[in-house]
Design a protein around this motif. Sequence first.
Motif, mmCIF file in Angstrom:
data_model
loop_
_atom_site.group_PDB
_atom_site.id
_atom_site.type_symbol
_atom_site.label_atom_id
_atom_site.label_comp_id
_atom_site.label_asym_id
_atom_site.label_seq_id
_atom_site.Cartn_x
_atom_site.Cartn_y
_atom_site.Cartn_z
ATOM 1 N N ASP A 262 0.817 -1.211 0.000
ATOM 2 C CA ASP A 262 0.000 0.000 0.000
ATOM 3 C C ASP A 262 0.853 1.265 0.000
ATOM 4 N N ASN A 263 0.466 2.209 -0.859
ATOM 5 C CA ASN A 263 1.033 3.560 -0.873
ATOM 6 C C ASN A 263 2.540 3.575 -1.133
ATOM 7 N N ASN A 264 2.975 2.702 -2.034
ATOM 8 C CA ASN A 264 4.376 2.690 -2.452
ATOM 9 C C ASN A 264 4.527 3.368 -3.811
ATOM 10 N N THR A 265 5.706 3.891 -4.075
ATOM 11 C CA THR A 265 6.053 4.412 -5.399
ATOM 12 C C THR A 265 7.105 3.480 -5.982
ATOM 13 N N VAL A 266 6.785 2.878 -7.138
ATOM 14 C CA VAL A 266 7.588 1.782 -7.686
ATOM 15 C C VAL A 266 7.907 2.116 -9.140
ATOM 16 N N PHE A 267 9.185 2.326 -9.462
ATOM 17 C CA PHE A 267 9.507 2.776 -10.818
ATOM 18 C C PHE A 267 10.912 2.339 -11.239
ATOM 19 N N ASN A 268 11.106 2.282 -12.555
ATOM 20 C CA ASN A 268 12.411 1.975 -13.171
ATOM 21 C C ASN A 268 12.958 0.610 -12.747
ATOM 22 N N ASN A 269 12.080 -0.364 -12.592
ATOM 23 C CA ASN A 269 12.497 -1.724 -12.256
ATOM 24 C C ASN A 269 12.283 -2.658 -13.451
ATOM 25 N N SER A 270 12.805 -3.874 -13.332
ATOM 26 C CA SER A 270 12.589 -4.972 -14.294
ATOM 27 C C SER A 270 13.370 -4.807 -15.587
ATOM 28 N N THR B 93 -2.888 -1.609 -3.167
ATOM 29 C CA THR B 93 -3.738 -0.422 -3.119
ATOM 30 C C THR B 93 -2.911 0.855 -3.016
ATOM 31 N N ASN B 94 -3.401 1.896 -3.684
ATOM 32 C CA ASN B 94 -2.867 3.259 -3.515
ATOM 33 C C ASN B 94 -1.398 3.398 -3.904
ATOM 34 N N ASN B 95 -0.949 2.590 -4.855
ATOM 35 C CA ASN B 95 0.440 2.667 -5.302
ATOM 36 C C ASN B 95 0.560 3.463 -6.604
ATOM 37 N N LYS B 96 1.706 4.104 -6.790
ATOM 38 C CA LYS B 96 2.052 4.726 -8.071
ATOM 39 C C LYS B 96 3.158 3.889 -8.688
ATOM 40 N N VAL B 97 2.907 3.375 -9.905
ATOM 41 C CA VAL B 97 3.796 2.379 -10.505
ATOM 42 C C VAL B 97 4.064 2.778 -11.956
ATOM 43 N N TYR B 98 5.321 3.074 -12.285
ATOM 44 C CA TYR B 98 5.591 3.570 -13.630
ATOM 45 C C TYR B 98 6.996 3.220 -14.113
ATOM 46 N N ASN B 99 7.116 3.152 -15.443
ATOM 47 C CA ASN B 99 8.398 2.948 -16.125
ATOM 48 C C ASN B 99 9.109 1.669 -15.687
ATOM 49 N N ASN C 235 -7.313 1.693 -6.489
ATOM 50 C CA ASN C 235 -6.772 3.049 -6.289
ATOM 51 C C ASN C 235 -5.306 3.170 -6.691
ATOM 52 N N ASN C 236 -4.866 2.364 -7.633
ATOM 53 C CA ASN C 236 -3.485 2.472 -8.105
ATOM 54 C C ASN C 236 -3.409 3.340 -9.354
ATOM 55 N N ILE C 237 -2.253 3.975 -9.550
ATOM 56 C CA ILE C 237 -1.960 4.722 -10.766
ATOM 57 C C ILE C 237 -0.788 4.025 -11.448
ATOM 58 N N THR C 238 -1.001 3.535 -12.657
ATOM 59 C CA THR C 238 0.059 2.851 -13.403
ATOM 60 C C THR C 238 0.203 3.527 -14.761
ATOM 61 N N TYR C 239 1.432 3.870 -15.115
ATOM 62 C CA TYR C 239 1.614 4.548 -16.395
ATOM 63 C C TYR C 239 3.008 4.292 -16.969
ATOM 64 N N ARG C 240 3.023 4.220 -18.291
ATOM 65 C CA ARG C 240 4.248 4.086 -19.083
ATOM 66 C C ARG C 240 5.095 2.891 -18.668
ATOM 67 N N ASN C 241 4.452 1.813 -18.275
ATOM 68 C CA ASN C 241 5.167 0.557 -18.057
ATOM 69 C C ASN C 241 5.298 -0.176 -19.391
ATOM 70 N N GLY C 242 6.210 -1.144 -19.436
ATOM 71 C CA GLY C 242 6.430 -1.859 -20.685
ATOM 72 C C GLY C 242 5.298 -2.792 -21.048
ATOM 73 N N GLY C 243 4.770 -3.516 -20.060
ATOM 74 C CA GLY C 243 3.654 -4.414 -20.293
ATOM 75 C C GLY C 243 2.337 -3.735 -19.988
ATOM 76 N N SER C 244 1.411 -4.475 -19.437
ATOM 77 C CA SER C 244 0.112 -3.904 -19.088
ATOM 78 C C SER C 244 0.238 -3.022 -17.854
ATOM 79 N N GLY C 245 -0.772 -2.186 -17.649
ATOM 80 C CA GLY C 245 -0.830 -1.445 -16.399
ATOM 81 C C GLY C 245 -1.137 -2.372 -15.241
ATOM 82 N N ILE C 246 -2.189 -3.195 -15.413
ATOM 83 C CA ILE C 246 -2.617 -4.159 -14.388
ATOM 84 C C ILE C 246 -3.171 -5.381 -15.103
#
Length: 462
Positions: free
Chosen positions: A231-239, A268-274, A314-325
């Motif tokens: 919950d409420n993590n910011t996750v980016f530039n991985n994989s 829940t409530n995570n921002k996940v991108y790139n 309540n997650n925000i997913t954007y500009r990932n390589g695969g699907s958002g969710i």
Amino acid sequence: MMIHGLGFLGLSASLVLPWALTGLVQGERITESLVKNVRQSSTVQEMPLPSRKLISAVSTATTYYVSGTGNDRNSGLTTSSAFRTIQRAADLTRPGDTVLIMNGVYKNPRNAGSVVSIERSGNAKAWIRYKAYPGHLPKIQHNTWSGIGLSNGVSYIEINGLEIIGDNANISLGYALSQKWNSSNRRTNGSCINIEGRTRHAHHINILNNKVHNCGGAGIAVIGADYVKVDNNTVFNNSWYSVYGCSGISLLMNYNSDNNRGYKMFVTNNKVYNNRMYIPWIESGTISDGNGIIVDISKLGKNGPYRGRTLIANNITYRNGGSGIHAHESEHVDIINNTAYANGKSLNLTKGEIYAGYSSDVNIFNNIIYVSRGRNANSNMKNKNVTYDYNLYNKGARITMMGSHDVIGDPQFVNPSNADFRLKARSPAINRGYYWKDLKTDYAGKRRPAGSGYDIGAYEYR
């Protein structure tokens, strides 16, 4: 059609990845406790004395302090006598203890598998918590298998307010490509936070308020676990550089620790991108994952289909390589009130922004699904009882599955180029969502609904 709110029934299962590498994902298979935090309490033991009176011996919880200027020869019991390594504190913890981590950069020792390896458990009434010291911004930086690794059937653990950084900044794409057959390279394959439950199953883990980035493998990988809250993590530039087909947040092979059929797994409530794959999955030679969030192969497992529900909300997913969710070979998943924007940057991955494949009993409601013109918003690959409804799709999206209450239009984000996905006053998402009775807040923690009905997407308009 039965629609599940936050307290309803569900099922799921699991499959096993090769043991070799902790926290990594395969193909569409990698994978990030919902039990609410329980107030710590002391234990009281009564001892008989010759006078026949009873005396109480109280075991109190301990707070350990860790600092970038500390020393492992210290007691660790005050800010001025703090340990230097988080591992020193982790090796001493007992149920109810707290590890407060002060400013500093914490790195893995040479040849160590993690910066901190957590193998000591709390219990239902006394969680063990690893938290940033109030006002401090500690950094865990690693070039090995994981920044934080949880294993040995660990349970009742909270990780809160930390920054975990991998080694991507020091790796070139050319070097990573030269390692595309090397499954033992810790630098390219390491994950940021890894819950490893394939041998001894983990349960009751909270991963809260962390900044997780630049790991060659997964951002947050949850494997063979039960009762996990991400919950409420910011996750980016991985994989980017792993050979194992990883994603930003992954739940893989959810495990039944009991027969509860309500919600047990929460993202829940995570921002996940790139989060994106640049190196082919070693098993297929293709780019296969790099998703924002995935629930993976919960239909198969060593102790039968997973029986709990999974909530992704309540997650925000954007500009990932695969699907958002998406849910892959999974059951009993509710994907509710998320915003997915311009994912699918790996052009060979075309199944959709938010979708389920080879899955059953999945509800996909109240999501804003925004894709580049001509790209797939969703798909229906060998699903059973997968329902899309009350979603908003942008014009130009290719829509395979469309519910009777779905909407097509411009969501009117405030500033999507700067990742501001709040809604403008004229957005067609306002008051058009389904009433998901137990989802009471939005991504910003504001009350739902704010108007006459639920809004579609991660934000309620105000």
